[in-house]
Design a protein around this motif. Structure first.
Motif, PDB file in Angstrom:
ATOM      1  N   ILE A   7      54.908  30.622  62.033  1.00 53.45           N
ATOM      2  CA  ILE A   7      54.306  29.782  60.994  1.00 53.45           C
ATOM      3  C   ILE A   7      54.399  28.319  61.415  1.00 53.45           C
ATOM      4  O   ILE A   7      55.485  27.831  61.752  1.00 53.45           O
ATOM      5  N   PHE A   8      53.269  27.639  61.387  1.00 53.54           N
ATOM      6  CA  PHE A   8      53.201  26.254  61.835  1.00 53.54           C
ATOM      7  C   PHE A   8      53.043  25.287  60.669  1.00 53.54           C
ATOM      8  O   PHE A   8      52.303  25.550  59.715  1.00 53.54           O
ATOM      9  N   ASP A   9      53.724  24.156  60.791  1.00 49.92           N
ATOM     10  CA  ASP A   9      53.383  22.973  60.014  1.00 49.92           C
ATOM     11  C   ASP A   9      52.059  22.461  60.584  1.00 49.92           C
ATOM     12  O   ASP A   9      51.672  22.826  61.701  1.00 49.92           O
ATOM     13  N   PHE A  10      51.338  21.618  59.847  1.00 54.88           N
ATOM     14  CA  PHE A  10      50.032  21.142  60.316  1.00 54.88           C
ATOM     15  C   PHE A  10      50.085  19.714  60.858  1.00 54.88           C
ATOM     16  O   PHE A  10      49.877  19.481  62.037  1.00 54.88           O
ATOM     17  N   ASP A  11      50.404  18.747  59.990  1.00 51.43           N
ATOM     18  CA  ASP A  11      50.385  17.339  60.388  1.00 51.43           C
ATOM     19  C   ASP A  11      51.474  17.033  61.403  1.00 51.43           C
ATOM     20  O   ASP A  11      52.659  17.265  61.142  1.00 51.43           O
ATOM     21  N   VAL A 156      60.354  36.064  61.601  1.00 48.47           N
ATOM     22  CA  VAL A 156      59.555  34.859  61.363  1.00 48.47           C
ATOM     23  C   VAL A 156      60.197  33.639  62.023  1.00 48.47           C
ATOM     24  O   VAL A 156      61.410  33.459  61.990  1.00 48.47           O
ATOM     25  N   ILE A 157      59.355  32.811  62.636  1.00 48.92           N
ATOM     26  CA  ILE A 157      59.794  31.535  63.210  1.00 48.92           C
ATOM     27  C   ILE A 157      58.908  30.435  62.648  1.00 48.92           C
ATOM     28  O   ILE A 157      57.680  30.576  62.620  1.00 48.92           O
ATOM     29  N   TYR A 158      59.511  29.350  62.207  1.00 43.48           N
ATOM     30  CA  TYR A 158      58.742  28.206  61.701  1.00 43.48           C
ATOM     31  C   TYR A 158      58.730  27.120  62.767  1.00 43.48           C
ATOM     32  O   TYR A 158      59.751  26.861  63.411  1.00 43.48           O
ATOM     33  N   ASN A 173      66.340  31.062  55.635  1.00 40.17           N
ATOM     34  CA  ASN A 173      66.981  31.997  56.570  1.00 40.17           C
ATOM     35  C   ASN A 173      66.041  32.509  57.655  1.00 40.17           C
ATOM     36  O   ASN A 173      66.068  33.680  58.032  1.00 40.17           O
ATOM     37  N   ILE A 174      65.175  31.585  58.145  1.00 38.88           N
ATOM     38  CA  ILE A 174      64.333  31.934  59.288  1.00 38.88           C
ATOM     39  C   ILE A 174      64.613  30.950  60.417  1.00 38.88           C
ATOM     40  O   ILE A 174      65.115  29.846  60.191  1.00 38.88           O
ATOM     41  N   GLN A 175      64.288  31.368  61.627  1.00 40.95           N
ATOM     42  CA  GLN A 175      64.488  30.496  62.780  1.00 40.95           C
ATOM     43  C   GLN A 175      63.471  29.354  62.754  1.00 40.95           C
ATOM     44  O   GLN A 175      62.381  29.488  62.199  1.00 40.95           O
TER      45      GLN A 175
END
Length: 211
Positions: A7-11, A156-158, A173-175
């Motif tokens: 999962i990606f942040d955008f800005d 999940v990884i952020y 609680n995700i990486q």
């Protein structure tokens, strides 16, 4: 084997929006009662957490939601000028081709993100986009996405460029992979102890494969 979800942040993580956002913030300074950001101040702010930036600016917490809404609206007019972070498109393609599920969670508007992805031929890379997060509220939406999509936290990884991304991912609680090409400085990101800290998008695939 469970498919990994990135999962990606955008800005600042996918889109190179820092300069545009600073320009918008400076145009709105008088309206919202804070000083314009000089290049010297921007260097200082890169070493601050989100809460420290708000405290430093002196903007009333009551005004923050209105300011965020106005910034999103102003950014809409600049979407066609914005470019992806150099190397991020290739990294995203590598991740998709390696059978990772990709998504976006952002405090920007869905319309802005969708328009940017379409202009830059990135729209087919992401399976979901969630937006409308409050400035400190990414943990809630991460948890909501995990629940709705039936994702296991361990799968999940952020990926994000700010201290609040690291903070939110840890609470969920995700990486988390912190990236140094966005807003916050490498030094302040490292202090938050992300699982990984990377300097270029080409490092993403290897880090994800080894996580």
């Amino acid at each position: 084997m469970t498919q990994k979800v990135i999962i990606f942040d955008f800005d600042g993580t996918i889109a190179d929006t820092v300069d545009a956002l600073v320009g918008i913030a400076n145009r709105l300074a008088d309206e919202f009662g804070y000083a314009q950001i000089t290049p010297e101040q921007l260097t200082l702010l890169r070493n601050f957490s989100s809460r420290e930036i708000i405290k430093y600016s002196g903007v009333s917490l009551i005004k923050i939601p209105f300011l965020v809404k106005k910034v999103k609206s102003e950014l809409k007019n600049k979407i066609h000028e914005l470019k992806p972070i150099p190397g991020i498109k290739e990294a995203l393609l590598d991740l998709q081709q390696s059978n990772y599920k990709l998504g976006i969670i952002t405090s920007n508007s869905r319309d802005n993100v969708t328009a940017f992805l379409e202009i830059n031929d990135l729209e087919n890379l992401f399976e979901f986009i969630y937006s409308g997060v409050t400035i400190f509220g990414k943990t809630n939406i991460i948890n909501s996405v995990l629940k709705q999509k039936h994702f296991k936290p361990e799968a999940v990884i952020y990926v994000g460029d700010e201290t609040r991304d690291i903070e939110a991912a840890k609470k969920a609680n995700i990486q988390v992979i912190a990236v140094t090409w966005g807003f916050n400085s490498p030094e302040v990101l490292a202090k938050q102890n992300p699982n990984f800290l990377i300097n270029h998008p080409r490092e993403l695939l290897e880090v994800v494969q080894n996580s």
